[in-house]
Design a protein around this motif. Structure first.
Motif, PDB file in Angstrom:
ATOM      1  N   UNK A 266      21.214  75.857  28.759  1.00  0.00           N
ATOM      2  CA  UNK A 266      21.149  75.525  30.172  1.00  0.00           C
ATOM      3  C   UNK A 266      21.900  74.230  30.440  1.00  0.00           C
ATOM      4  N   UNK A 267      22.912  74.291  31.294  1.00  0.00           N
ATOM      5  CA  UNK A 267      23.757  73.128  31.623  1.00  0.00           C
ATOM      6  C   UNK A 267      23.491  72.697  33.064  1.00  0.00           C
ATOM      7  N   UNK A 268      23.249  71.413  33.316  1.00  0.00           N
ATOM      8  CA  UNK A 268      22.998  70.984  34.700  1.00  0.00           C
ATOM      9  C   UNK A 268      24.208  71.269  35.594  1.00  0.00           C
ATOM     10  N   UNK A 269      23.948  71.768  36.783  1.00  0.00           N
ATOM     11  CA  UNK A 269      25.025  71.962  37.750  1.00  0.00           C
ATOM     12  C   UNK A 269      25.660  70.623  38.104  1.00  0.00           C
ATOM     13  N   UNK A 270      24.835  69.613  38.325  1.00  0.00           N
ATOM     14  CA  UNK A 270      25.325  68.283  38.729  1.00  0.00           C
ATOM     15  C   UNK A 270      24.736  67.243  37.782  1.00  0.00           C
ATOM     16  N   UNK A 271      25.567  66.685  36.911  1.00  0.00           N
ATOM     17  CA  UNK A 271      25.045  65.739  35.913  1.00  0.00           C
ATOM     18  C   UNK A 271      24.700  64.377  36.506  1.00  0.00           C
ATOM     19  N   UNK A 272      25.018  64.186  37.777  1.00  0.00           N
ATOM     20  CA  UNK A 272      24.607  62.932  38.427  1.00  0.00           C
ATOM     21  C   UNK A 272      23.248  63.090  39.113  1.00  0.00           C
ATOM     22  N   UNK A 273      22.720  64.302  39.098  1.00  0.00           N
ATOM     23  CA  UNK A 273      21.451  64.594  39.771  1.00  0.00           C
ATOM     24  C   UNK A 273      20.350  64.720  38.726  1.00  0.00           C
ATOM     25  N   UNK A 274      19.416  63.787  38.733  1.00  0.00           N
ATOM     26  CA  UNK A 274      18.355  63.777  37.721  1.00  0.00           C
ATOM     27  C   UNK A 274      17.516  65.053  37.763  1.00  0.00           C
ATOM     28  N   UNK A 275      17.313  65.591  38.949  1.00  0.00           N
ATOM     29  CA  UNK A 275      16.506  66.819  39.048  1.00  0.00           C
ATOM     30  C   UNK A 275      17.205  67.993  38.366  1.00  0.00           C
ATOM     31  N   UNK A 276      18.520  68.055  38.484  1.00  0.00           N
ATOM     32  CA  UNK A 276      19.267  69.115  37.803  1.00  0.00           C
ATOM     33  C   UNK A 276      19.234  68.931  36.292  1.00  0.00           C
ATOM     34  N   UNK A 277      19.350  67.697  35.844  1.00  0.00           N
ATOM     35  CA  UNK A 277      19.285  67.405  34.404  1.00  0.00           C
ATOM     36  C   UNK A 277      17.935  67.842  33.846  1.00  0.00           C
ATOM     37  N   UNK A 278      16.859  67.492  34.563  1.00  0.00           N
ATOM     38  CA  UNK A 278      15.517  67.880  34.109  1.00  0.00           C
ATOM     39  C   UNK A 278      15.329  69.390  34.179  1.00  0.00           C
ATOM     40  N   UNK A 279      15.879  70.022  35.208  1.00  0.00           N
ATOM     41  CA  UNK A 279      15.753  71.476  35.342  1.00  0.00           C
ATOM     42  C   UNK A 279      16.455  72.202  34.191  1.00  0.00           C
ATOM     43  N   UNK A 280      17.616  71.678  33.781  1.00  0.00           N
ATOM     44  CA  UNK A 280      18.362  72.307  32.688  1.00  0.00           C
ATOM     45  C   UNK A 280      17.579  72.235  31.381  1.00  0.00           C
ATOM     46  N   UNK A 281      16.988  71.075  31.109  1.00  0.00           N
ATOM     47  CA  UNK A 281      16.180  70.982  29.894  1.00  0.00           C
ATOM     48  C   UNK A 281      14.915  71.836  30.016  1.00  0.00           C
ATOM     49  N   UNK A 282      14.363  71.900  31.216  1.00  0.00           N
ATOM     50  CA  UNK A 282      13.174  72.732  31.441  1.00  0.00           C
ATOM     51  C   UNK A 282      13.497  74.207  31.165  1.00  0.00           C
ATOM     52  N   UNK A 283      14.697  74.624  31.552  1.00  0.00           N
ATOM     53  CA  UNK A 283      15.128  76.000  31.293  1.00  0.00           C
ATOM     54  C   UNK A 283      15.090  76.305  29.795  1.00  0.00           C
ATOM     55  N   UNK A 284      15.613  75.401  28.982  1.00  0.00           N
ATOM     56  CA  UNK A 284      15.642  75.614  27.533  1.00  0.00           C
ATOM     57  C   UNK A 284      14.229  75.530  26.957  1.00  0.00           C
ATOM     58  N   UNK A 285      13.420  74.628  27.473  1.00  0.00           N
ATOM     59  CA  UNK A 285      12.051  74.492  26.961  1.00  0.00           C
ATOM     60  C   UNK A 285      11.195  75.717  27.283  1.00  0.00           C
ATOM     61  N   UNK A 286      11.382  76.305  28.460  1.00  0.00           N
ATOM     62  CA  UNK A 286      10.642  77.512  28.823  1.00  0.00           C
ATOM     63  C   UNK A 286      11.151  78.738  28.058  1.00  0.00           C
ATOM     64  N   UNK A 287      12.304  78.615  27.440  1.00  0.00           N
ATOM     65  CA  UNK A 287      12.922  79.748  26.741  1.00  0.00           C
ATOM     66  C   UNK A 287      12.708  79.585  25.230  1.00  0.00           C
ATOM     67  N   UNK A 288      13.477  78.708  24.628  1.00  0.00           N
ATOM     68  CA  UNK A 288      13.397  78.470  23.185  1.00  0.00           C
ATOM     69  C   UNK A 288      12.171  77.626  22.818  1.00  0.00           C
ATOM     70  N   UNK A 289      11.943  76.562  23.602  1.00  0.00           N
ATOM     71  CA  UNK A 289      10.864  75.618  23.284  1.00  0.00           C
ATOM     72  C   UNK A 289       9.472  76.221  23.375  1.00  0.00           C
TER      73      UNK A 289
END
Length: 582
Positions: A266-289
């Motif tokens: 999961x790659x953040x759409x906007x790397x300057x947006x903290x919510x997108x950064x957290x959402x991208x990691x959340x995507x991986x955590x809900x999947x692999x994690x």
């Protein structure tokens, strides 16, 4: 997962932010160029399959029903109402298929054992099927005689139907002990020849697609609870089997037990947006994690506990829909992984999205939206876009999150969805070239990858997609009773990577591609000729049937499987002659 869910608005947002997103990496900030070099000495190259997808013989020699036998026989569940009843007929072609592996120069072959083929009801106390034991004995012995290491998966989705009907399958805690009995039988009968065991393949799909969306067997739609409960029991079952091997078999057999987890990056759409950064990691955590974090750290990812717990409270529930582990269970589960299998195919761009609807759903619990770049290649499955750089990032994520475990890549490959016979699969060559190279870069980053498994050795039954998608290095002619195998161009290319243990230099790698495509052209002609003969025979057999039967034959058999004008012209002429006779 379907790309059809994307809206025009999502794509528009993605394009606006694309230039920023390309600069982000989990550990590195740039998409680096192709790296020429070799893999560590002893790196293991392989290919994979699974029992239900390839074996066929669904009701032969004492095998019991699996949930996929039952599910695929229900109208409307599978594309074109196809089933895996015969599939590749791998049950009868052990020596032939191992010969293909030998020609590929594989170091290992990953396959799964069908639980209902060994224990027809799933209950060890009921009956053990000796014919099933004999089949896997033959497969293992033939592999070892050809110096191919078996990597054996215990559960690749084909639960005995009796356990689903009697107990509710993975919704019931009793399944843990039944699975342990099955695993223990496998260790007893095959453990002297198997050094790498995988408990579960992609439990995410078992839980979400089997018990949340109902797209896969057993087809239940227990929104917001079923997937979490199934996953909870799968994790407990994995840990129990690991401990069984550790206490009863490890000292004698000296093998290892792991699990194969799938994960998109999961790659953040906007790397300057903290919510997108957290959402991208959340995507991986809900999947692999979801599965890796309990196995390596003892409990679910904190972000899953927080989000699902909060949404459960908002829905007026007294407890979270995500089950909890007791302190004793956390200790028991933590560390139950000698190696980690990683299945990876694609990447998504991720942006934060508040899902305020009151309904329960695994997907709504994540508060995110998945996006794709329309420029990404997508030759086959609608969910599978070729995004090589995501592979390196995912592998670095695993290294960072889980203490750099020993990794075997257990699934990686690409499908095609062509209506015509095509052995010159240049897109697959490109996919393997780029993804394997990103894996090589990850090893240079320090990621502990020990082996790679191309997915898959053969075209096979692709679950709810039936035979409409093909992942194989070898083309299988499913219309032919013999299920003949033909090498695609990617066979020659992958074989060269194996022989060179990597990518020696640009000139040589480009030469591999050219030679592979040249070879497949002649194979294409042979296959087309064989299909022409087969199709002509099928049409002639129907000469005495009504004209409509012939029309159906042309539609159902000729057009989808043969792409030569000569066949079409022959069919039209035959229709004309038949019409005149009538």
């Amino acid at each position: 997962m379907s790309s059809s869910a994307l809206t025009l608005g999502h794509v528009f947002v993605l394009v606006l932010c694309l230039s920023a997103a390309e600069d982000f990496d989990w550990r590195h900030n740039q998409h680096s160029s192709f790296y020429y070099g070799t893999f560590p000495t002893g790196f293991s190259w392989g290919a994979g399959s699974s029992a239900y997808q390839t074996e066929g013989a669904w009701d032969k020699d004492g095998k019991g029903l699996s949930i996929w036998d039952v599910f695929s026989h229900k109208k409307g569940k599978i594309q074109q109402n196809e089933t895996g009843d015969t599939s590749c007929e791998g049950y009868y072609k052990v020596k032939d298929d191992v010969t293909l592996m030998k020609e590929l120069k594989l170091n290992h072959y990953r396959f799964s054992i069908s639980w209902p083929r060994l224990i027809p009801t799933g209950l060890k106390s009921d009956h053990i099927n000796e014919r099933g034991l004999q089949y896997y004995d033959e497969l293992l012995d033939t592999l070892l005689e050809n110096d191919i290491t078996p990597i054996v998966t215990l559960y690749h989705w084909d639960l005995p139907q009796v356990l689903q009907e009697k107990y509710g399958g993975w919704q019931n805690i009793s399944i843990v002990s039944h699975f342990n009995d099955f695993a223990n039988l496998c260790f007893e009968k095959f453990g002297n020849r198997v050094k790498y065991w995988i408990t579960f393949n992609n439990p995410w799909s078992v839980a979400v697609e089997g018990y949340e969306t109902g797209e896969h067997a057993p087809g239940l739609k227990l929104r917001g609870t079923g997937a979490y409960r199934a996953a909870h029991h799968i994790i407990k079952a994995h840990a129990k089997v690991w401990h069984t091997y550790d206490t009863q078999w490890r000292a004698k057999q000296k093998g290892q037990v792991g699990i194969s987890l799938s994960g998109d990056w999961g790659e953040p759409v906007d790397i300057t947006n903290q919510k997108d950064i957290e959402a991208a990691e959340r995507y991986v955590q809900f999947y692999l994690g979801w599965f890796a974090t309990p196995i390596f750290h003892g409990d679910y990812p904190q972000v899953m506990k927080d989000f699902i717990g909060r949404k459960s409270a908002h829905q007026g529930l007294g407890t979270s829909r995500l089950p909890t582990f007791s302190p004793q269970e956390k200790s028991y589960i933590k560390g139950t992984c000698d190696f980690l299998g990683i299945g990876h195919f694609t990447t998504r761009y991720i942006t934060h999205k508040n899902n305020l609807r009151g309904s329960s759903s695994y997907f709504l619990d994540r508060d995110l939206a998945e996006l794709v770049d329309p420029r990404w290649p997508d030759p086959g499955s609608e969910w599978l876009y070729a995004v090589p750089w995501g592979f390196r990032r995912l592998l670095n994520f695993v290294k960072s999150q889980y203490g750099n475990p020993m990794i075997f890549v257990t699934e990686n490959g690409v499908s095609e969805k062509t209506p015509c016979t095509e052995l010159c699969d240049e897109w697959r060559i490109q996919y393997f070239r780029d993804y394997i190279n990103e894996m090589l870069k990850a090893i240079r980053d320090g990621v502990n990858v020990r082996g790679y498994t191309a997915w898959s050795l053969l075209d096979k039954f692709e679950w709810d997609e039936g035979f409409t998608e093909r992942f194989g290095l070898y083309y299988v002619d499913f219309k032919n009773k013999n299920k003949a195998r033909y090498p695609k161009a990617s066979v020659q290319f992958y074989k060269r990577i194996i022989s060179s243990n990597g990518f020696p230099n640009q000139r040589e790698v480009e030469l591999w591609r050219r030679k592979a495509v040249e070879t497949c052209s002649s194979s294409n002609q042979l296959l087309a000729a064989e299909e022409q003969r087969s199709t002509a025979a099928n049409i002639l057999r129907l000469i005495h049937d009504p004209l409509t039967s012939h029309m159906e034959m042309v539609t159902e058999i000729v057009v989808p499987t043969v792409c030569t004008m000569s066949i079409l012209i022959s069919a039209v002429l035959l229709m004309f002659l038949l019409r005149r006779r009538s």
